[in-house]
Design a protein around this motif. Structure first.
Motif, PDB file in Angstrom:
ATOM      1  N   THR A   1       0.820  -1.217   0.000  1.00  0.00           N
ATOM      2  CA  THR A   1       0.000   0.000   0.000  1.00  0.00           C
ATOM      3  C   THR A   1       0.854   1.268   0.000  1.00  0.00           C
ATOM      4  O   THR A   1       0.341   2.359   0.220  1.00  0.00           O
ATOM      5  CB  THR A   1      -0.927   0.020   1.227  1.00  0.00           C
ATOM      6  OG1 THR A   1      -0.138  -0.137   2.422  1.00  0.00           O
ATOM      7  CG2 THR A   1      -1.950  -1.099   1.144  1.00  0.00           C
ATOM      8  N   GLN A   2       2.150   1.125  -0.229  1.00  0.00           N
ATOM      9  CA  GLN A   2       3.011   2.291  -0.254  1.00  0.00           C
ATOM     10  C   GLN A   2       2.740   3.148  -1.494  1.00  0.00           C
ATOM     11  O   GLN A   2       2.247   2.655  -2.501  1.00  0.00           O
ATOM     12  CB  GLN A   2       4.493   1.886  -0.219  1.00  0.00           C
ATOM     13  CG  GLN A   2       5.008   1.233  -1.501  1.00  0.00           C
ATOM     14  CD  GLN A   2       4.845  -0.256  -1.499  1.00  0.00           C
ATOM     15  OE1 GLN A   2       3.887  -0.772  -0.925  1.00  0.00           O
ATOM     16  NE2 GLN A   2       5.748  -0.968  -2.155  1.00  0.00           N
ATOM     17  N   ILE A   3       3.054   4.430  -1.392  1.00  0.00           N
ATOM     18  CA  ILE A   3       2.783   5.362  -2.479  1.00  0.00           C
ATOM     19  C   ILE A   3       3.878   6.427  -2.510  1.00  0.00           C
ATOM     20  O   ILE A   3       4.458   6.765  -1.480  1.00  0.00           O
ATOM     21  CB  ILE A   3       1.398   6.028  -2.296  1.00  0.00           C
ATOM     22  CG1 ILE A   3       1.061   6.949  -3.474  1.00  0.00           C
ATOM     23  CG2 ILE A   3       1.327   6.815  -0.995  1.00  0.00           C
ATOM     24  CD1 ILE A   3      -0.325   7.554  -3.391  1.00  0.00           C
ATOM     25  N   ARG A   4       4.193   6.913  -3.713  1.00  0.00           N
ATOM     26  CA  ARG A   4       5.104   8.035  -3.902  1.00  0.00           C
ATOM     27  C   ARG A   4       6.469   7.757  -3.256  1.00  0.00           C
ATOM     28  O   ARG A   4       7.011   8.577  -2.518  1.00  0.00           O
ATOM     29  CB  ARG A   4       4.480   9.303  -3.336  1.00  0.00           C
ATOM     30  CG  ARG A   4       4.747  10.574  -4.127  1.00  0.00           C
ATOM     31  CD  ARG A   4       4.088  11.777  -3.464  1.00  0.00           C
ATOM     32  NE  ARG A   4       2.682  11.537  -3.206  1.00  0.00           N
ATOM     33  CZ  ARG A   4       2.079  11.837  -2.070  1.00  0.00           C
ATOM     34  NH1 ARG A   4       2.759  12.362  -1.078  1.00  0.00           N
ATOM     35  NH2 ARG A   4       0.787  11.608  -1.917  1.00  0.00           N
ATOM     36  N   MET A   5       7.049   6.599  -3.526  1.00  0.00           N
ATOM     37  CA  MET A   5       8.299   6.190  -2.895  1.00  0.00           C
ATOM     38  C   MET A   5       9.496   6.640  -3.721  1.00  0.00           C
ATOM     39  O   MET A   5       9.469   6.679  -4.950  1.00  0.00           O
ATOM     40  CB  MET A   5       8.328   4.673  -2.733  1.00  0.00           C
ATOM     41  CG  MET A   5       7.143   4.114  -1.954  1.00  0.00           C
ATOM     42  SD  MET A   5       7.182   4.566  -0.208  1.00  0.00           S
ATOM     43  CE  MET A   5       8.313   3.320   0.419  1.00  0.00           C
ATOM     44  N   SER A   6      10.588   6.946  -3.028  1.00  0.00           N
ATOM     45  CA  SER A   6      11.823   7.381  -3.698  1.00  0.00           C
ATOM     46  C   SER A   6      12.785   6.221  -3.921  1.00  0.00           C
ATOM     47  O   SER A   6      13.661   6.295  -4.770  1.00  0.00           O
ATOM     48  CB  SER A   6      12.513   8.453  -2.853  1.00  0.00           C
ATOM     49  OG  SER A   6      13.062   7.884  -1.666  1.00  0.00           O
ATOM     50  N   GLY A   7      12.635   5.166  -3.126  1.00  0.00           N
ATOM     51  CA  GLY A   7      13.564   4.052  -3.203  1.00  0.00           C
ATOM     52  C   GLY A   7      14.671   4.134  -2.166  1.00  0.00           C
ATOM     53  O   GLY A   7      15.449   3.194  -1.990  1.00  0.00           O
ATOM     54  N   ASN A   8      14.765   5.253  -1.456  1.00  0.00           N
ATOM     55  CA  ASN A   8      15.758   5.413  -0.389  1.00  0.00           C
ATOM     56  C   ASN A   8      15.071   5.210   0.957  1.00  0.00           C
ATOM     57  O   ASN A   8      14.119   5.932   1.280  1.00  0.00           O
ATOM     58  CB  ASN A   8      16.404   6.797  -0.466  1.00  0.00           C
ATOM     59  CG  ASN A   8      17.460   7.014   0.611  1.00  0.00           C
ATOM     60  OD1 ASN A   8      17.149   7.325   1.749  1.00  0.00           O
ATOM     61  ND2 ASN A   8      18.716   6.838   0.234  1.00  0.00           N
ATOM     62  N   PHE A   9      15.554   4.273   1.749  1.00  0.00           N
ATOM     63  CA  PHE A   9      14.871   3.929   2.999  1.00  0.00           C
ATOM     64  C   PHE A   9      14.758   5.110   3.951  1.00  0.00           C
ATOM     65  O   PHE A   9      13.680   5.385   4.490  1.00  0.00           O
ATOM     66  CB  PHE A   9      15.592   2.776   3.713  1.00  0.00           C
ATOM     67  CG  PHE A   9      15.103   2.552   5.109  1.00  0.00           C
ATOM     68  CD1 PHE A   9      13.860   1.968   5.351  1.00  0.00           C
ATOM     69  CD2 PHE A   9      15.859   2.975   6.208  1.00  0.00           C
ATOM     70  CE1 PHE A   9      13.391   1.790   6.653  1.00  0.00           C
ATOM     71  CE2 PHE A   9      15.395   2.796   7.502  1.00  0.00           C
ATOM     72  CZ  PHE A   9      14.166   2.205   7.724  1.00  0.00           C
ATOM     73  N   LEU A  10      15.867   5.808   4.187  1.00  0.00           N
ATOM     74  CA  LEU A  10      15.848   6.916   5.135  1.00  0.00           C
ATOM     75  C   LEU A  10      14.822   7.971   4.739  1.00  0.00           C
ATOM     76  O   LEU A  10      14.032   8.439   5.564  1.00  0.00           O
ATOM     77  CB  LEU A  10      17.230   7.565   5.228  1.00  0.00           C
ATOM     78  CG  LEU A  10      18.242   6.939   6.179  1.00  0.00           C
ATOM     79  CD1 LEU A  10      19.564   7.667   6.103  1.00  0.00           C
ATOM     80  CD2 LEU A  10      17.711   6.962   7.612  1.00  0.00           C
ATOM     81  N   TYR A  11      14.834   8.327   3.462  1.00  0.00           N
ATOM     82  CA  TYR A  11      13.930   9.368   2.995  1.00  0.00           C
ATOM     83  C   TYR A  11      12.471   8.905   3.052  1.00  0.00           C
ATOM     84  O   TYR A  11      11.587   9.651   3.485  1.00  0.00           O
ATOM     85  CB  TYR A  11      14.298   9.773   1.566  1.00  0.00           C
ATOM     86  CG  TYR A  11      13.488  10.938   1.051  1.00  0.00           C
ATOM     87  CD1 TYR A  11      13.784  12.243   1.442  1.00  0.00           C
ATOM     88  CD2 TYR A  11      12.406  10.748   0.188  1.00  0.00           C
ATOM     89  CE1 TYR A  11      13.046  13.317   0.985  1.00  0.00           C
ATOM     90  CE2 TYR A  11      11.658  11.811  -0.275  1.00  0.00           C
ATOM     91  CZ  TYR A  11      11.978  13.104   0.127  1.00  0.00           C
ATOM     92  OH  TYR A  11      11.233  14.157  -0.334  1.00  0.00           O
TER      93      TYR A  11
END
Length: 453
Positions: free
Chosen positions: A172-182
Motif C-alpha cells: 500500500t506504499q505510495i510516492r516512494m523514492s527508493g531510499n529507505f531513510l527518505y
C-alpha cells in the motif's frame, strides 16, 4: 497533473542526508532546551572553553539518563493516554464527514468519524475524577516532563517504522523514492486505518493537543499546591491550549477537507512531531513557569489585558479562516448543512462566496479572509500554521516576557516551517492548476501577510 503529484520527482528537506540530520538534530535540541529551562534558569548554557566541552557533554548526558529516563511512570501515563484516546475514537459516536476525492484511490472519497469533541469531554471528566480521588494526580505530569518526552520520542520512532514496514509488506506504499531513510521520514502510506479510526487524523488531534493542554493544567495545579493560587500567566496558557484543543474537536469535520488528509503521507515527519515534537516543544513557557517563582515573570494589569485580547483576536481569525475555506469545499461537494458545535463563531461561513473555477474542476476561494491572503490562517495543521496561528504561538512565549528566549522556540520554529510550507503548497498548486493558478495569484496577490508578503 494529479498523477504527477503522486509520483516522486524531487527530494525535499535536503534529501536522505537532510532528513537524517533532522531526525538526529531535533531530539537532541528538545533535550537541550528542556535541560536549560529546568536546570539552568532558562539560559542557553554552553561550554566556556575547549577543556569544558567534555564535562559539558557529560553533564547533559547525565541529565538525560537521570532526569529524562523512560521510567515506568512515563510508560504508564503516555501509553495509558495513547490507548485511551484510541479506544474513545473507536467506540464513541461522532459526526460523519465525507472527505475530498483522493486521486491515488481513483478519486474515491473516505468517510471520517469525527468524535474528537465527545472524546475531549470524556477525557476531561475522567482526568478530573482521577485527580480528585488521588488516583492520578495531574500535578505529577509536569514534574515528569523529561521522562514523558523520552517515551514520546520512542513512540515517534517506533510507530513510524511499524507504519512504514506495514505499508511495504501490504503493497500500500505510495510516492516512494527508493531510499529507505527518505521514505521512512516522508512516510509510505497515505490513509492508514484501524477499524473506523483514520490514524493520521486521530494522531493530529488526539495526541499532541491533549498532552499540550494537560501539561498546562498540570503547571496550574502545581502552582496552586505551591502558592495557593494560579498566576494569570499560567491561566493564559491553560486558556490558550484549551482553546486550541477545543477547536480541534469542534472543527474536526474540517480536517478531511485539507491537503494533509488526501495528499500528505503518514511518516516520521508527521508522526514524530505529533507524538513528541508538538507536545514537548510548544509549551516551554509552562515548563519555565512551573520551575520558577512567579515574581520573575509578573506583568501589569494593562499588559495582561493586552495579551489576553491579542490571543482571543488571533484565535477568532484562525478559527474562522479555515472554517470558511473548509465549508466552501463542502459546498462544492453539495454539502450545505454544517455541524454546529461550541463555540460557533460568526463569520465561519462565507455567504455568496466568489471563486475562480479551474480547468481541473476545483474552485479557488477569493472571498472572506481568503480575499486578503492565500494563507491567512491554518486550522490545527500540525507543522503548518500561518499568520493568526503564528501570532498565538508568539503569545505563548511572550507570556513569560524576556526572562528566557527558549519559550519563543515555538514561534521561531514556525516562521521557518511556515515559509517552507508555503513554498511546498504553492509549487503543488502551480503544477495542479497551471494557468488557473496564475489567475488566482493575480486576484489574491499576497502569499502570507496582506500588504507585505
Amino acid at each position: 497533473m494529479d498523477k504527477r503529484l503522486d509520483i516522486h520527482e524531487t527530494y525535499e528537506f535536503g534529501g536522505p542526508l537532510g532528513v537524517l540530520g533532522i531526525m538526529t538534530f531535533f531530539p537532541v535540541l528538545m533535550y537541550y532546551l528542556w535541560i536549560c529551562l529546568w536546570f539552568y534558569d532558562g539560559k542557553l548554557v554552553h561550554p566556556t572553553s575547549t577543556e569544558d566541552i567534555k564535562p559539558f557533554l557529560l553533564r547533559m548526558w547525565n541529565h538525560i539518563c537521570q532526569d529524562a529516563s523512560p521510567n515506568l511512570y512515563a510508560w504508564k501515563v503516555y501509553t495509558g493516554n495513547f490507548v485511551f484516546q484510541l479506544l474513545l475514537a473507536q467506540i464513541l459516536p461522532g459526526y460523519q464527514q465525507e472527505g475530498l476525492p483522493v486521486p491515488s484511490l481513483g478519486y474515491k472519497t473516505l468517510m471520517y468519524n469525527c468524535n474528537a469533541l465527545s472524546s475531549l469531554y470524556v477525557t476531561l471528566v475522567t482526568s478530573a475524577t482521577l485527580h480528585y480521588f488521588h488516583i492520578f494526580r495531574l500535578t505529577e505530569i509536569i514534574d515528569n516532563y523529561g521522562h514523558l518526552m523520552s517515551v514520546a520520542m520512542i513512540y515517534g520512532f517506533t510507530v513510524s517504522l511499524v507504519t512504514y514496514l506495514f505499508a511495504v509488506m501490504t503493497g500500500t506504499q505510495i510516492r516512494m523514492s527508493g531510499n529507505f531513510l527518505y521514505d521512512y521520514f516522508m512516510g509510505a502510506c497515505l490513509n492508514p486505518r484501524i477499524g473506523k479510526v483514520d490514524l493520521k487524523m486521530w494522531a493530529e488531534v488526539r495526541i499532541p493537543w491533549v498532552i499540550v493542554f494537560f501539561l498546562a493544567v498540570s503547571g496550574g495545579c502545581k502552582q496552586y499546591e505551591q502558592y495557593g493560587y494560579v498566576t494569570p500567566n499560567m491561566a493564559f496558557m491553560i486558556l490558550a491550549t484549551g482553546l486550541y484543543l477545543n477547536a480541534c474537536g469542534k472543527g474536526e469535520e474540517c480536517i478531511p477537507q485539507t491537503w494533509d488528509m488526501y495528499h500528505e503521507k503518514w511518516g516520521f515527519l508527521v508522526i514524530f512531531w505529533n507524538f513528541a515534537g508538538v507536545p514537548f516543544s510548544y509549551v516551554y513557557s509552562v515548563v519555565y513557569m512551573a520551575s520558577h517563582d512567579p515574581s520573575t515573570y509578573r506583568f501589569s494589569t494593562l499588559t495582561y489585558v493586552m495579551m489576553y485580547s491579542t490571543l482571543l483576536t488571533a484565535y477568532y481569525i484562525w478559527d474562522t479562516a479555515m472554517a470558511q475555506k473548509s465549508r466552501f469545499k463542502m459546498q462544492t461537494q453539495g454539502i450545505t448543512t454544517f455541524r454546529k458545535t461550541f463555540p460557533q463563531l460568526p463569520g465561519c461561513v462565507v455567504k455568496n462566496p466568489t471563486y475562480i473555477e479551474t480547468a481541473h474542476g476545483n474552485r479557488l476561494l477569493t472571498s472572506g479572509w481568503w480575499a486578503y491572503s492565500r494563507k491567512p490562517a491554518s486550522f490545527f495543521s500540525k507543522l503548518f500554521n500561518y499568520v493568526a496561528d503564528w501570532t498565538m504561538s508568539f503569545m505563548w512565549g511572550a507570556i513569560v516576557g524576556t526572562t528566557s528566549i527558549i519559550p519563543y522556540f515555538y514561534s521561531v520554529f514556525f516562521i521557518v516551517v511556515l515559509i517552507h510550507r508555503c513554498g511546498r503548497d504553492f509549487e503543488r498548486c502551480s503544477i495542479k492548476y497551471g494557468k488557473d493558478w496564475e489567475r488566482y495569484c493575480a486576484v489574491v496577490k499576497y502569499k502570507f501577510i496582506p500588504g507585505i508578503y
